[in-house]
Design a protein around this motif. Structure first.
Motif, PDB file in Angstrom:
ATOM      1  N   UNK A 117       0.817  -1.206   0.000  1.00  0.00           N
ATOM      2  CA  UNK A 117       0.000   0.000   0.000  1.00  0.00           C
ATOM      3  C   UNK A 117       0.859   1.268   0.000  1.00  0.00           C
ATOM      4  N   UNK A 118       1.950   1.265   0.764  1.00  0.00           N
ATOM      5  CA  UNK A 118       2.812   2.435   0.806  1.00  0.00           C
ATOM      6  C   UNK A 118       3.441   2.724  -0.544  1.00  0.00           C
ATOM      7  N   UNK A 119       3.945   1.678  -1.204  1.00  0.00           N
ATOM      8  CA  UNK A 119       4.583   1.861  -2.506  1.00  0.00           C
ATOM      9  C   UNK A 119       3.543   2.282  -3.554  1.00  0.00           C
ATOM     10  N   UNK A 120       2.359   1.692  -3.475  1.00  0.00           N
ATOM     11  CA  UNK A 120       1.305   2.068  -4.417  1.00  0.00           C
ATOM     12  C   UNK A 120       0.881   3.517  -4.254  1.00  0.00           C
ATOM     13  N   UNK A 121       0.774   3.993  -3.016  1.00  0.00           N
ATOM     14  CA  UNK A 121       0.397   5.387  -2.815  1.00  0.00           C
ATOM     15  C   UNK A 121       1.530   6.334  -3.217  1.00  0.00           C
ATOM     16  N   UNK A 122       2.784   5.874  -3.168  1.00  0.00           N
ATOM     17  CA  UNK A 122       3.882   6.696  -3.677  1.00  0.00           C
ATOM     18  C   UNK A 122       3.736   6.891  -5.187  1.00  0.00           C
ATOM     19  N   UNK A 123       3.353   5.825  -5.894  1.00  0.00           N
ATOM     20  CA  UNK A 123       3.089   5.945  -7.336  1.00  0.00           C
ATOM     21  C   UNK A 123       1.911   6.877  -7.570  1.00  0.00           C
ATOM     22  N   UNK A 124       0.861   6.737  -6.749  1.00  0.00           N
ATOM     23  CA  UNK A 124      -0.301   7.615  -6.879  1.00  0.00           C
ATOM     24  C   UNK A 124       0.071   9.069  -6.615  1.00  0.00           C
ATOM     25  N   UNK A 125       0.989   9.302  -5.689  1.00  0.00           N
ATOM     26  CA  UNK A 125       1.417  10.670  -5.389  1.00  0.00           C
ATOM     27  C   UNK A 125       2.155  11.288  -6.563  1.00  0.00           C
ATOM     28  N   UNK A 126       2.987  10.492  -7.231  1.00  0.00           N
ATOM     29  CA  UNK A 126       3.674  10.996  -8.427  1.00  0.00           C
ATOM     30  C   UNK A 126       2.658  11.344  -9.509  1.00  0.00           C
ATOM     31  N   UNK A 127       1.673  10.477  -9.723  1.00  0.00           N
ATOM     32  CA  UNK A 127       0.638  10.756 -10.714  1.00  0.00           C
ATOM     33  C   UNK A 127      -0.163  11.995 -10.334  1.00  0.00           C
ATOM     34  N   UNK A 128      -0.459  12.138  -9.048  1.00  0.00           N
ATOM     35  CA  UNK A 128      -1.175  13.324  -8.577  1.00  0.00           C
ATOM     36  C   UNK A 128      -0.352  14.588  -8.802  1.00  0.00           C
ATOM     37  N   UNK A 129       0.958  14.507  -8.584  1.00  0.00           N
ATOM     38  CA  UNK A 129       1.825  15.672  -8.795  1.00  0.00           C
ATOM     39  C   UNK A 129       1.827  16.082 -10.259  1.00  0.00           C
ATOM     40  N   UNK A 130       1.848  15.112 -11.165  1.00  0.00           N
ATOM     41  CA  UNK A 130       1.795  15.431 -12.592  1.00  0.00           C
ATOM     42  C   UNK A 130       0.490  16.132 -12.940  1.00  0.00           C
ATOM     43  N   UNK A 131      -0.620  15.617 -12.416  1.00  0.00           N
ATOM     44  CA  UNK A 131      -1.907  16.252 -12.668  1.00  0.00           C
ATOM     45  C   UNK A 131      -1.984  17.628 -12.029  1.00  0.00           C
ATOM     46  N   UNK A 132      -1.405  17.758 -10.820  1.00  0.00           N
ATOM     47  CA  UNK A 132      -1.494  19.020 -10.098  1.00  0.00           C
ATOM     48  C   UNK A 132      -0.782  20.127 -10.852  1.00  0.00           C
ATOM     49  N   UNK A 133       0.368  19.823 -11.453  1.00  0.00           N
ATOM     50  CA  UNK A 133       1.083  20.842 -12.234  1.00  0.00           C
ATOM     51  C   UNK A 133       0.203  21.354 -13.365  1.00  0.00           C
ATOM     52  N   UNK A 134      -0.440  20.431 -14.054  1.00  0.00           N
ATOM     53  CA  UNK A 134      -1.294  20.850 -15.171  1.00  0.00           C
ATOM     54  C   UNK A 134      -2.539  21.575 -14.672  1.00  0.00           C
ATOM     55  N   UNK A 135      -3.138  21.086 -13.585  1.00  0.00           N
ATOM     56  CA  UNK A 135      -4.340  21.734 -13.060  1.00  0.00           C
ATOM     57  C   UNK A 135      -4.039  23.166 -12.601  1.00  0.00           C
ATOM     58  N   UNK A 136      -2.877  23.358 -11.962  1.00  0.00           N
ATOM     59  CA  UNK A 136      -2.498  24.710 -11.546  1.00  0.00           C
ATOM     60  C   UNK A 136      -2.308  25.620 -12.758  1.00  0.00           C
ATOM     61  N   UNK A 137      -1.742  25.070 -13.822  1.00  0.00           N
ATOM     62  CA  UNK A 137      -1.601  25.857 -15.054  1.00  0.00           C
ATOM     63  C   UNK A 137      -2.969  26.239 -15.614  1.00  0.00           C
TER      64      UNK A 137
END
Length: 301
Positions: A268-288
């Motif tokens: 679960x920890x490793x999976x949420x780390x992957x999810x956090x990276x995906x969220x960061x990618x989306x967050x950059x675009x959403x902020x733009x």
């Protein structure tokens, strides 16, 4: 006296406070069901946890492992391919909308046929395209045979599988962009079109200088939805290949599922780390996107 002062204060400030009072229930629910789970997921990415036992703090250990994880790099690269390939949905949707924006007999029936991919399930589309790509009975290899090309099992080929799945995902996405542009074409000012025709504009100059500037809001929404859709791609990969062959068609969302929730992982920890990276990618675009919206509203003010 104090009650009168309170009433007077409310009268003076009710115009500023009323919008926030209306937004308060939605804001509370947003924090409770969106912001709080995101924060909990990010916190969990710093732990080693199998979902049942006691989480063990490992700090940035999961992220350090991601850097050296070849499967993670493959999934990230495939997400970039999805992003580039999915952007074809915008011009293709525009082309279909321009074609269907006619007043000829039977055009409503034709519009319904092009609208159909948007309303059916992604799972159904994935199953249909899996049959299309079948190396023995599929339509794609039948076409290859007609032009003298050998059969190709695209879903079993590490070099072609991601492109094949992206093509399947484009099918409903083009329909969605087409709907956005058809709606935008209905709001185009006819007086500007007539004025441009009087000036001799037609064809590409008419489209580029008169039509497309008026379709800017539809284009903006189409690009935003398409980018977000490409980054959260999961169902097509799951249905058509389950990440195969040999993990070559994985994307970040599917790799997260494999690590956190499937029988291959329970990390679960490793999976949420992957999810956090995906969220960061989306967050950059959403902020733009939010910055662009703020700039547009500021220019209109």
């Amino acid at each position: 006296m104090k009650a009168a002062e309170a009433d007077s204060w409310w009268v003076r400030h009710q115009r500023q406070l009323a919008p926030w009072l209306f937004l308060a229930p939605a804001f509370v629910l947003f924090v409770l069901y969106v912001v709080w789970p995101i924060g909990q997921s990010i916190r969990l990415s710093f732990y080693d946890w199998d979902g049942l036992g006691t989480p063990r703090w490992i700090g940035l250990g999961n992220y350090a492992e991601l850097i050296h994880d070849a499967d993670f790099r493959t999934a990230l690269w495939n997400n970039l391919l999805w992003l580039v390939g999915f952007m074809l949905a915008v011009p293709l949707g525009l082309a279909l909308a321009l074609f269907l924006n006619q007043t000829v007999f039977g055009i409503r029936a034709i519009k319904s046929l092009f609208f159909f991919p948007f309303v059916i399930s992604q799972v159904v589309i994935g199953l249909v395209f899996t049959w299309f790509y079948n190396p023995q009975l599929g339509l794609v290899n039948h076409v290859f045979g007609l032009i003298g090309q050998p059969d190709l099992a695209v879903l079993a080929d590490e070099d072609w599988v991601t492109f094949a799945i992206v093509a399947a995902g484009l099918y409903p996405q083009v329909a969605y962009c087409m709907i956005l542009y058809l709606t935008g074409l209905n709001s185009i000012r006819p007086d500007l079109i007539e004025a441009a025709r009087l000036e001799g504009a037609q064809g590409w100059p008419m489209l580029w200088r008169v039509v497309l500037p008026q379709l800017r809001p539809a284009t903006f929404i189409a690009v935003v939805v398409t980018v977000v859709g490409s980054l959260r791609s999961f169902d097509m990969v799951s249905i058509m290949t389950a990440g195969g062959p040999y993990g070559s068609s994985r994307v970040l969302a599917y790799y997260m599922y494999e690590q956190a929730l499937s029988e291959y992982g329970y990390r679960m920890g490793y999976g949420t780390a992957i999810a956090t990276v995906l969220f960061a990618l989306m967050l950059v675009y959403i902020l733009f996107v939010l910055w662009r919206i703020w700039r547009q509203e500021k220019d209109l003010a």
